[in-house]
Design a protein around this motif. Structure first.
Motif, short mmCIF file in Angstrom:
data_model
loop_
_atom_site.label_atom_id
_atom_site.label_comp_id
_atom_site.label_asym_id
_atom_site.label_seq_id
_atom_site.Cartn_x
_atom_site.Cartn_y
_atom_site.Cartn_z
N ALA A 49 0.85 -1.20 0.00
CA ALA A 49 0.00 0.00 0.00
C ALA A 49 0.88 1.24 0.00
O ALA A 49 2.00 1.21 0.53
CB ALA A 49 -0.92 0.02 1.22
N THR A 58 -4.82 7.00 -1.50
CA THR A 58 -4.12 5.77 -1.15
C THR A 58 -4.26 4.75 -2.28
O THR A 58 -5.21 4.81 -3.07
CB THR A 58 -4.70 5.16 0.14
N TYR A 59 -3.33 3.81 -2.34
CA TYR A 59 -3.39 2.72 -3.31
C TYR A 59 -3.04 1.42 -2.62
O TYR A 59 -2.19 1.40 -1.71
CB TYR A 59 -2.42 2.98 -4.47
N TYR A 60 -3.68 0.35 -3.07
CA TYR A 60 -3.47 -0.95 -2.45
C TYR A 60 -3.22 -2.01 -3.51
O TYR A 60 -3.78 -1.98 -4.61
CB TYR A 60 -4.71 -1.36 -1.65
N LYS A 65 -6.76 -5.39 -0.85
CA LYS A 65 -7.89 -4.45 -0.95
C LYS A 65 -9.07 -4.94 -0.13
O LYS A 65 -9.45 -6.11 -0.18
CB LYS A 65 -8.31 -4.29 -2.41
#
Length: 129
Positions: A49, A58-60, A65
């Protein structure tokens, strides 16, 4: 030189939760995108993440997720990873990372770990079935 110190790892049963923390030694932490990566035995280090330098997004990774949440407290110079519904395949050493360049989104680190400027020492997470 920014130092990153992780804590919060441990042994948990499948379905359980852990919260990892990463404290940065300097206030300039707030100017950098941050991330969590992990490395299991015999495997390459992989992105988990990332979070924008200004906490805007944010990114996962797909495999976390809906289960993991990354957050940051720029006043406390601390990065967090809340991990819920843990699975045995989540077992790994988890590393906190700071971007190499200020004011970025974290996308560069996700694509290439050479874009990580600073690593923590890692904290072990073990999930039993």
């Amino acid at each position: 030189q920014v130092q990153l110190v992780e804590s919060g790892g441990g042994l948990v049963q499948a379905g359980g939760s852990l919260r990892l923390s990463c404290v940065a030694s300097e206030g300039t932490f707030r100017n950098y995108a941050m991330g969590w990566f992990r490395q299991a035995p015999g495997k390459e280090r992989e992105f988990v993440a990332t979070i924008y330098w200004d906490d805007r997004d944010t990114y996962y990774a797909d495999f976390v997720k809906g289960r993991f949440t990354i957050s940051r407290d720029n006043f406390e110079n601390t990065l967090y990873l809340q991990m819920n519904s843990l699975k045995p395949e989540d077992s790994a050493v988890y590393y906190c990372a700071a971007d190499r360049i200020r004011y970025r989104t974290g996308q560069a680190m996700r694509s290439n770990t050479a874009e990580v400027g600073y690593w923590g020492q890692g904290t072990q997470v073990a999930v039993s079935s």
